[in-house]
Write an enzyme that holds these catalytic residues in place. Structure first.
Site, PDB file in Angstrom:
ATOM      1  N   GLU A 112     -39.469  72.115  90.806  1.00  0.00           N
ATOM      2  CA  GLU A 112     -40.351  73.176  91.309  1.00  0.00           C
ATOM      3  C   GLU A 112     -41.340  73.588  90.229  1.00  0.00           C
ATOM      4  O   GLU A 112     -41.062  73.439  89.021  1.00  0.00           O
ATOM      5  CB  GLU A 112     -39.477  74.382  91.713  1.00  0.00           C
ATOM      6  CG  GLU A 112     -40.279  75.567  92.247  1.00  0.00           C
ATOM      7  CD  GLU A 112     -39.425  76.626  92.933  1.00  0.00           C
ATOM      8  OE1 GLU A 112     -38.188  76.569  92.817  1.00  0.00           O
ATOM      9  OE2 GLU A 112     -40.021  77.514  93.587  1.00  0.00           O
TER      10      GLU A 112
ATOM     11  N   GLN B 235     -32.182  72.332  88.913  1.00  0.00           N
ATOM     12  CA  GLN B 235     -33.348  71.508  89.156  1.00  0.00           C
ATOM     13  C   GLN B 235     -33.371  70.378  88.125  1.00  0.00           C
ATOM     14  O   GLN B 235     -32.516  70.308  87.281  1.00  0.00           O
ATOM     15  CB  GLN B 235     -34.606  72.356  89.096  1.00  0.00           C
ATOM     16  CG  GLN B 235     -34.657  73.441  90.165  1.00  0.00           C
ATOM     17  CD  GLN B 235     -36.037  74.082  90.317  1.00  0.00           C
ATOM     18  OE1 GLN B 235     -37.018  73.677  89.722  1.00  0.00           O
ATOM     19  NE2 GLN B 235     -36.080  75.139  91.143  1.00  0.00           N
TER      20      GLN B 235
ATOM     21  N   TYR C 260     -25.883  78.553  95.779  1.00  0.00           N
ATOM     22  CA  TYR C 260     -25.820  78.533  94.319  1.00  0.00           C
ATOM     23  C   TYR C 260     -24.466  79.059  93.839  1.00  0.00           C
ATOM     24  O   TYR C 260     -23.868  79.944  94.464  1.00  0.00           O
ATOM     25  CB  TYR C 260     -26.943  79.390  93.723  1.00  0.00           C
ATOM     26  CG  TYR C 260     -28.283  78.682  93.757  1.00  0.00           C
ATOM     27  CD1 TYR C 260     -28.580  77.714  92.805  1.00  0.00           C
ATOM     28  CD2 TYR C 260     -29.220  78.958  94.742  1.00  0.00           C
ATOM     29  CE1 TYR C 260     -29.804  77.053  92.822  1.00  0.00           C
ATOM     30  CE2 TYR C 260     -30.443  78.290  94.768  1.00  0.00           C
ATOM     31  CZ  TYR C 260     -30.730  77.342  93.813  1.00  0.00           C
ATOM     32  OH  TYR C 260     -31.933  76.676  93.837  1.00  0.00           O
TER      33      TYR C 260
ATOM     34  N   ASN D 240     -39.586  76.785 103.158  1.00  0.00           N
ATOM     35  CA  ASN D 240     -38.414  76.966 102.289  1.00  0.00           C
ATOM     36  C   ASN D 240     -37.903  78.396 102.434  1.00  0.00           C
ATOM     37  O   ASN D 240     -38.686  79.341 102.410  1.00  0.00           O
ATOM     38  CB  ASN D 240     -38.814  76.723 100.825  1.00  0.00           C
ATOM     39  CG  ASN D 240     -37.720  77.149  99.852  1.00  0.00           C
ATOM     40  OD1 ASN D 240     -36.694  76.483  99.755  1.00  0.00           O
ATOM     41  ND2 ASN D 240     -37.910  78.274  99.169  1.00  0.00           N
ATOM     42  N   GLU D 241     -36.621  78.518 102.573  1.00  0.00           N
ATOM     43  CA  GLU D 241     -35.969  79.832 102.640  1.00  0.00           C
ATOM     44  C   GLU D 241     -36.814  80.804 103.472  1.00  0.00           C
ATOM     45  O   GLU D 241     -37.193  81.892 103.010  1.00  0.00           O
ATOM     46  CB  GLU D 241     -35.673  80.378 101.230  1.00  0.00           C
ATOM     47  CG  GLU D 241     -34.671  79.504 100.498  1.00  0.00           C
ATOM     48  CD  GLU D 241     -34.073  80.101  99.236  1.00  0.00           C
ATOM     49  OE1 GLU D 241     -34.522  81.160  98.762  1.00  0.00           O
ATOM     50  OE2 GLU D 241     -33.119  79.475  98.707  1.00  0.00           O
TER      51      GLU D 241
ATOM     52  N   GLU E  47     -30.798  72.697  97.878  1.00  0.00           N
ATOM     53  CA  GLU E  47     -30.708  73.468  96.628  1.00  0.00           C
ATOM     54  C   GLU E  47     -29.240  73.795  96.387  1.00  0.00           C
ATOM     55  O   GLU E  47     -28.596  74.427  97.239  1.00  0.00           O
ATOM     56  CB  GLU E  47     -31.523  74.764  96.701  1.00  0.00           C
ATOM     57  CG  GLU E  47     -33.012  74.538  96.633  1.00  0.00           C
ATOM     58  CD  GLU E  47     -33.823  75.821  96.531  1.00  0.00           C
ATOM     59  OE1 GLU E  47     -33.325  76.817  95.975  1.00  0.00           O
ATOM     60  OE2 GLU E  47     -34.969  75.812  97.035  1.00  0.00           O
TER      61      GLU E  47
END
Ligand code: AHR
Length: 525
Positions: A57, A377, A271, A204-205, A328
């Site tokens: 990103e 990432q 996460y 995204n999200e 992610e």
């Protein structure tokens, strides 16, 4: 329930029974044996290589400094991209790379990132540190980078602050071979042939930084955007809808009910925070055993997420046409002290290697539904493969796990029936051993094992069903301390070593002496 495997070995039963009872009385499980049956006779799904995917990103120094240094840099580079990073990533056989975000994707306007670099407009990266984004790394640079490291691009469209026209034109720019306005603009910018773009994410999200939408609203937005994502010039796009924030099952249910037929993939983000608390996540390097345990407990929540989201998808898509795309995942600690907190820079210890091994096993063991996963990432951000500082580069323990596990990419998964002791700390417990196996195209069988217990080695007795192994070889990642990590001045503290703790006896039984806090990958021939 994890059966204490030591109780099933009659010869050693008395001695081990004492050990097992002891473990019930102490906070540190001292049980030291596990057993598994590797079913080479029951081949399962092919493990999609994309499970080993990554994410880059425009965030902190992932792109600028980590990948892109510019053609005039004194750091050796190929058309502006760091040669050391390219060489390291080529070793991993990265199957797919997601870009440009993340939250950044829903603020990114691709036309700002094409044409002569000195004429490209700058913007403020409001999500990540408020720094100036000069757009020097744009569509051409990203797709060039993908070609340099040999990976498939996975492009995330801007739904949050973009338009359908902008998204449609981007796809046309990248993939059309017609004499059309966008394809001609691409040619004018130096690229004649269209690129092949296999994977496109629609936002995204969208439940958060991508627009704070409700699932019903986003489902309609997905259908609208998706209508204009065209397949040009024989390019076939796998369309990934923006998925749930971890436990939000209603998001998955609503998306599958309202747009399941239009999508090829549905994403999921999860996460691993040591504390589970976004305000005080925990340190990447300064931690005690309690944080080791809680980090692993949180990471293993992925199993429940994969099971629950898959069950909903099964209702609407029993043929499993739509892939679950975990685009992610990884650890998220408090930022390294002294760094810009918006850059999400963190160290990467042996604990991260264990987290990587466990998650890759989960994805692999759900290979029938999980079609892609992208660790967050690639460079310098969150659970990174690579850390850079100016001209210096260091490979993290997570990098080494990805390198060791690449043998599973595209192989046929083999079921593993595992009986493991728990790793116990106070009131917490998790299974100590995790395993996954596969057979590659050359017929070699690979067995990867993780011992999450930082205190106790575990002997794993393995029955090989449908496999006569003549030899076993392997590599291990472990280290003296849980917090061990690689730095620019000591880059090889945690790295794979040859593993001599596995033996096949005359009857074909495999025994593995799995060190405490270790990741092992074996090859059986
Ligand atoms: O990976 C960092 C950020 O985490 C991404 O930009 C966003 O999608 C997620 O919340």
């Amino acid at each position: 329930m994890n059966t204490p495997a030591c109780l099933s070995h009659p010869v050693r039963r008395l001695t081990l029974l004492a050990l097992c009872l002891g473990s019930l009385l102490t906070s540190r499980a001292a049980e030291s044996s596990a057993s598994l049956t590797l079913h080479a006779d029951q081949p399962g799904a092919v493990i999609n290589r994309n499970i080993y995917g990554q994410f880059a990103e425009h965030l902190g120094t992932c792109i600028y400094g980590g990948i892109w240094v510019g053609e005039d840099s004194s750091i050796p580079n190929t058309r502006g991209m760091r040669n050391d990073v390219i060489a390291a990533l080529k070793q991993l056989q990265v199957p797919v790379l997601r870009w440009p975000g993340g939250c950044f994707a829903d603020e990114y306007h691709w036309k700002d990132g094409i044409g002569a670099r000195e004429k490209r407009p700058s913007m403020i990266n409001t999500h990540w540190g408020g720094v100036v984004e000069n757009n020097h790394f744009g569509t051409h640079e990203f797709l060039d980078f993908c070609e340099l490291i040999g990976t498939e691009p996975y492009v995330c469209l801007n739904v949050g602050s973009g338009t359908v026209q902008e998204a449609m034109e981007w796809v046309e720019y990248m993939t059309s071979d017609a004499s059309s306005p966008m394809a001609n603009l691409r040619r004018a910018n130096g690229r004649q042939a269209p690129w092949k773009i296999k994977y496109v994410a629609v936002g995204n999200e969208s439940w958060g930084c991508g627009g704070n939408m409700r699932p019903e609203y986003y489902a309609d937005e997905f259908r609208r955007y998706n209508t204009f994502v065209k397949n040009y010039a024989g390019n076939r796009i796998t369309r990934v809808a923006g998925g749930s924030n971890g436990d939000d099952l209603n998001w998955t249910e609503t998306l599958m009910a309202n747009a399941g037929k239009q999508m090829d993939g549905l994403s999921l983000h999860w996460y691993t925070l040591p504390t589970g608390n976004w305000k005080k996540k925990g340190s990447a390097t300064e931690f005690a055993e309690a944080a080791w345990m809680s980090t692993l407990r949180h990471t293993l929540h992925m199993e429940e997420l994969l099971t629950k989201h898959s069950a909903i998808m099964d209702k609407y898509d029993p043929e499993k046409r739509v892939g679950l795309v975990v685009d992610e995942w990884g650890t998220w600690y408090d930022a390294t002290p002294g760094t810009n907190p918006g850059f999400l820079q963190q160290q990467n210890t042996l604990l991260d290697a264990i987290v990587a091994g466990l998650n890759l096993h989960l994805f692999q063991n759900h290979a029938d539904r999980v079609s892609m996963a992208n660790i967050a990432q690639m460079v310098n951000v969150l659970q990174a493969m690579i850390l850079t500082d100016k001209d210096k580069m260091v490979l993290t323990p997570t990098y080494h796990v990805f390198e060791m596990y690449k043998v599973h990419q595209g192989a046929t998964s083999l079921p593993v029936a595992l009986s493991t002791p728990d790793y116990v700390l106070g009131a917490d417990k998790i299974p100590a051993v995790s395993a996954a196996a596969s057979r590659d195209a050359a017929g070699k069988v690979h067995l990867s094992l993780v011992n999450a217990n930082p205190n106790s080695a575990i002997t794993v007795s393995c029955t090989l069903a449908g496999l006569t192994a003549k030899s076993v070889s392997g590599r291990v990642i472990t280290s003296a301390a849980m917090q061990d990590h690689n730095t620019f001045s000591a880059p090889e503290v945690v790295k794979p070593q040859p593993f001599n703790g596995a033996k096949v006896d005359a009857s074909g039984q495999l025994t593995v002496a799995l060190p405490a806090k270790s990741v092992v990958v074996l090859t059986l021939e």
